[in-house]
Design a protein around this motif. Structure first.
Motif, PDB file in Angstrom:
ATOM      1  N   GLU A 105      -8.130  -8.102   4.236  1.00 36.35           N
ATOM      2  CA  GLU A 105      -6.534  -8.122   4.274  1.00 36.35           C
ATOM      3  C   GLU A 105      -6.102  -7.876   2.760  1.00 36.35           C
ATOM      4  O   GLU A 105      -6.463  -8.511   1.980  1.00 36.35           O
ATOM      5  CB  GLU A 105      -6.211  -9.735   4.808  1.00 36.35           C
TER       6      GLU A 105
ATOM      7  N   THR B 208      -3.495  -8.695   0.045  1.00 32.94           N
ATOM      8  CA  THR B 208      -3.006  -9.868  -0.299  1.00 32.94           C
ATOM      9  C   THR B 208      -1.948  -9.818  -1.255  1.00 32.94           C
ATOM     10  O   THR B 208      -1.113 -10.502  -1.606  1.00 32.94           O
ATOM     11  CB  THR B 208      -4.003 -10.957  -0.788  1.00 32.94           C
TER      12      THR B 208
ATOM     13  N   ARG C 145      -0.439  -5.022  -7.940  1.00 33.00           N
ATOM     14  CA  ARG C 145       0.285  -5.137  -9.057  1.00 33.00           C
ATOM     15  C   ARG C 145       0.207  -3.813  -9.567  1.00 33.00           C
ATOM     16  O   ARG C 145      -0.881  -2.973  -9.449  1.00 33.00           O
ATOM     17  CB  ARG C 145      -0.750  -6.176  -9.837  1.00 33.00           C
TER      18      ARG C 145
ATOM     19  N   ALA D  16     -14.707   7.685   1.247  1.00 32.53           N
ATOM     20  CA  ALA D  16     -13.760   6.879   1.875  1.00 32.53           C
ATOM     21  C   ALA D  16     -12.618   6.190   0.958  1.00 32.53           C
ATOM     22  O   ALA D  16     -11.319   6.205   1.045  1.00 32.53           O
ATOM     23  CB  ALA D  16     -14.244   5.852   2.564  1.00 32.53           C
ATOM     24  N   ILE D  17     -13.143   5.748  -0.143  1.00 37.82           N
ATOM     25  CA  ILE D  17     -12.224   5.067  -0.967  1.00 37.82           C
ATOM     26  C   ILE D  17     -11.450   6.215  -1.932  1.00 37.82           C
ATOM     27  O   ILE D  17     -10.111   5.978  -1.906  1.00 37.82           O
ATOM     28  CB  ILE D  17     -13.020   4.167  -2.170  1.00 37.82           C
TER      29      ILE D  17
ATOM     30  N   HIS E 127      -8.672   7.365   0.911  1.00 41.38           N
ATOM     31  CA  HIS E 127      -7.630   6.312   1.007  1.00 41.38           C
ATOM     32  C   HIS E 127      -6.988   5.822  -0.137  1.00 41.38           C
ATOM     33  O   HIS E 127      -5.623   5.848  -0.387  1.00 41.38           O
ATOM     34  CB  HIS E 127      -8.052   5.064   1.808  1.00 41.38           C
ATOM     35  N   ILE E 128      -7.735   5.346  -1.306  1.00 43.58           N
ATOM     36  CA  ILE E 128      -6.751   4.783  -2.361  1.00 43.58           C
ATOM     37  C   ILE E 128      -6.232   5.842  -3.144  1.00 43.58           C
ATOM     38  O   ILE E 128      -5.133   5.982  -3.437  1.00 43.58           O
ATOM     39  CB  ILE E 128      -7.827   3.969  -3.021  1.00 43.58           C
TER      40      ILE E 128
ATOM     41  N   LEU F  22      -2.686   5.857  -1.513  1.00 41.21           N
ATOM     42  CA  LEU F  22      -2.017   4.862  -2.008  1.00 41.21           C
ATOM     43  C   LEU F  22      -1.485   5.268  -3.415  1.00 41.21           C
ATOM     44  O   LEU F  22      -0.257   4.850  -3.748  1.00 41.21           O
ATOM     45  CB  LEU F  22      -2.974   3.631  -2.213  1.00 41.21           C
TER      46      LEU F  22
ATOM     47  N   PHE G 134      -1.367   1.962 -13.875  1.00 43.19           N
ATOM     48  CA  PHE G 134      -2.312   1.114 -13.383  1.00 43.19           C
ATOM     49  C   PHE G 134      -2.257   0.595 -12.202  1.00 43.19           C
ATOM     50  O   PHE G 134      -0.882   0.113 -11.736  1.00 43.19           O
ATOM     51  CB  PHE G 134      -3.023  -0.086 -14.376  1.00 43.19           C
ATOM     52  N   LEU G 135      -2.764   0.219 -11.218  1.00 43.12           N
ATOM     53  CA  LEU G 135      -2.782  -0.445 -10.016  1.00 43.12           C
ATOM     54  C   LEU G 135      -3.879  -1.465  -9.526  1.00 43.12           C
ATOM     55  O   LEU G 135      -4.995  -1.060  -9.747  1.00 43.12           O
ATOM     56  CB  LEU G 135      -2.902   0.957  -8.964  1.00 43.12           C
ATOM     57  N   ARG G 136      -3.379  -2.412  -9.032  1.00 39.89           N
ATOM     58  CA  ARG G 136      -4.279  -3.424  -8.852  1.00 39.89           C
ATOM     59  C   ARG G 136      -4.175  -3.984  -7.571  1.00 39.89           C
ATOM     60  O   ARG G 136      -3.043  -4.722  -7.256  1.00 39.89           O
ATOM     61  CB  ARG G 136      -4.140  -4.532  -9.905  1.00 39.89           C
ATOM     62  N   LEU G 137      -4.762  -3.707  -6.546  1.00 39.54           N
ATOM     63  CA  LEU G 137      -4.802  -4.109  -5.039  1.00 39.54           C
ATOM     64  C   LEU G 137      -5.821  -5.211  -4.903  1.00 39.54           C
ATOM     65  O   LEU G 137      -7.105  -5.081  -4.734  1.00 39.54           O
ATOM     66  CB  LEU G 137      -5.235  -2.802  -4.398  1.00 39.54           C
ATOM     67  N   ALA G 138      -5.215  -6.415  -4.637  1.00 39.03           N
ATOM     68  CA  ALA G 138      -6.298  -7.535  -4.482  1.00 39.03           C
ATOM     69  C   ALA G 138      -6.074  -7.795  -2.860  1.00 39.03           C
ATOM     70  O   ALA G 138      -5.007  -7.695  -2.088  1.00 39.03           O
ATOM     71  CB  ALA G 138      -5.338  -8.775  -5.018  1.00 39.03           C
ATOM     72  N   THR G 139      -7.184  -7.903  -2.304  1.00 35.35           N
ATOM     73  CA  THR G 139      -7.434  -8.180  -1.076  1.00 35.35           C
ATOM     74  C   THR G 139      -8.240  -9.557  -0.856  1.00 35.35           C
ATOM     75  O   THR G 139      -8.603 -10.180  -2.025  1.00 35.35           O
ATOM     76  CB  THR G 139      -8.242  -7.254  -0.175  1.00 35.35           C
ATOM     77  N   ARG G 140      -8.457 -10.039   0.227  1.00 35.16           N
ATOM     78  CA  ARG G 140      -9.266 -11.161   0.419  1.00 35.16           C
ATOM     79  C   ARG G 140     -10.688 -11.233  -0.165  1.00 35.16           C
ATOM     80  O   ARG G 140     -11.019 -12.202  -0.817  1.00 35.16           O
ATOM     81  CB  ARG G 140      -9.083 -11.695   1.965  1.00 35.16           C
ATOM     82  N   LYS G 141     -11.114 -10.249   0.148  1.00 30.12           N
ATOM     83  CA  LYS G 141     -12.756  -9.936  -0.491  1.00 30.12           C
ATOM     84  C   LYS G 141     -12.784  -9.520  -1.616  1.00 30.12           C
ATOM     85  O   LYS G 141     -13.696 -10.030  -2.647  1.00 30.12           O
ATOM     86  CB  LYS G 141     -13.325  -9.144   0.550  1.00 30.12           C
ATOM     87  N   PHE G 142     -12.097  -8.409  -2.031  1.00 28.26           N
ATOM     88  CA  PHE G 142     -12.285  -7.897  -3.462  1.00 28.26           C
ATOM     89  C   PHE G 142     -11.084  -7.639  -4.051  1.00 28.26           C
ATOM     90  O   PHE G 142      -9.933  -7.792  -3.652  1.00 28.26           O
ATOM     91  CB  PHE G 142     -13.178  -6.799  -3.419  1.00 28.26           C
TER      92      PHE G 142
ATOM     93  N   TYR H 209      -9.058  -4.039  -5.919  1.00 28.31           N
ATOM     94  CA  TYR H 209      -9.293  -2.757  -6.411  1.00 28.31           C
ATOM     95  C   TYR H 209      -8.708  -2.357  -7.692  1.00 28.31           C
ATOM     96  O   TYR H 209      -7.465  -2.784  -7.758  1.00 28.31           O
ATOM     97  CB  TYR H 209      -9.028  -1.674  -5.311  1.00 28.31           C
TER      98      TYR H 209
END
Lengths: 97, 101
Positions: free
Chosen positions: A66, A68, A71, B49-50, B53-54, B58, B77-85, B87
């Motif tokens: 998901e 979250t 930035r 896939a990465i 998509h990214i 994105l 710079f782009l920082r995509l935080a998810t529950r697991k990791f 990017y």
């Protein structure tokens, strides 16, 4: 909005590098903003799209994951996007380098 | 694959080693022009896939959003935080680097 939330927002706004904070509900209406109105609408429109795209990207890469937090660091500012269930918050700040 | 890109990758091999030792899952470097994987520590399917998509969706959306507000601005710079990791994406002129941690 409750007094505590107002207090928190004021505290964040008072931080040195923060330019503005926008709280948007799910319909894309800015509930609370410290930026000038036209600019807020502009940001909201773009951030909504971005939030959706980010959510799709994360879902596509891993269905159990998901999104979250996002930035976005640009030359002039840094935009932080925090999606929640009923709303999302966007903070615009000057990057401290 | 682009000649310039190959040189850059070879020169930065030590940097790559340093990154991979820390708490990262892996990295992907993609060629901007071809939108293809240049180098990756993941298996090819995941890396592609990465990239698709990214890098494809994105990064371009973010870039157009940023330019829409201020044409002189651009994404650093782009920082995509998810529950697991998380990017970490760094788009450059010729290539884009993504690190998953």
């Amino acid at each position: 909005m409750s007094a505590e939330v107002e207090e928190l927002l004021k505290r964040f706004q008072a931080l040195k590098n923060v330019i503005g904070i926008v709280v948007v509900d799910n319909d894309g209406i800015p509930i609370k903003t410290t930026l000038e109105y036209n600019l807020t609408l502009h940001y909201v429109a773009l951030m909504q799209t971005l939030r959706e795209k980010a959510r799709q990207v994360v879902q596509d890469l891993d269905a159990t994951n998901e999104f979250t937090f996002l930035r976005l660091r640009t030359l002039l500012h840094e935009v932080m996007l925090c999606p929640q269930d009923d709303y999302f918050i966007m903070v615009l700040q000057n990057p401290c380098d | 694959m682009n000649r310039v890109l190959e040189d850059v990758i070879h020169r930065n091999a030590s940097v790559v080693d340093r990154i991979t030792v820390e708490s990262t899952q892996g990295y992907v470097v993609s060629d901007n022009i071809a939108n293809a994987v240049a180098e990756s520590s993941f298996d090819n399917t995941s890396a592609q896939a990465i990239v698709k998509h990214i890098h494809g969706i994105l990064v371009s959306t973010c870039q157009s959003a940023v330019r829409d507000i201020d044409p002189a601005n651009s994404v650093c710079f782009l920082r995509l935080a998810t529950r697991k990791f998380e990017y970490l994406v760094a788009p450059e002129e010729y290539f884009t680097v993504t690190v998953v941690q």
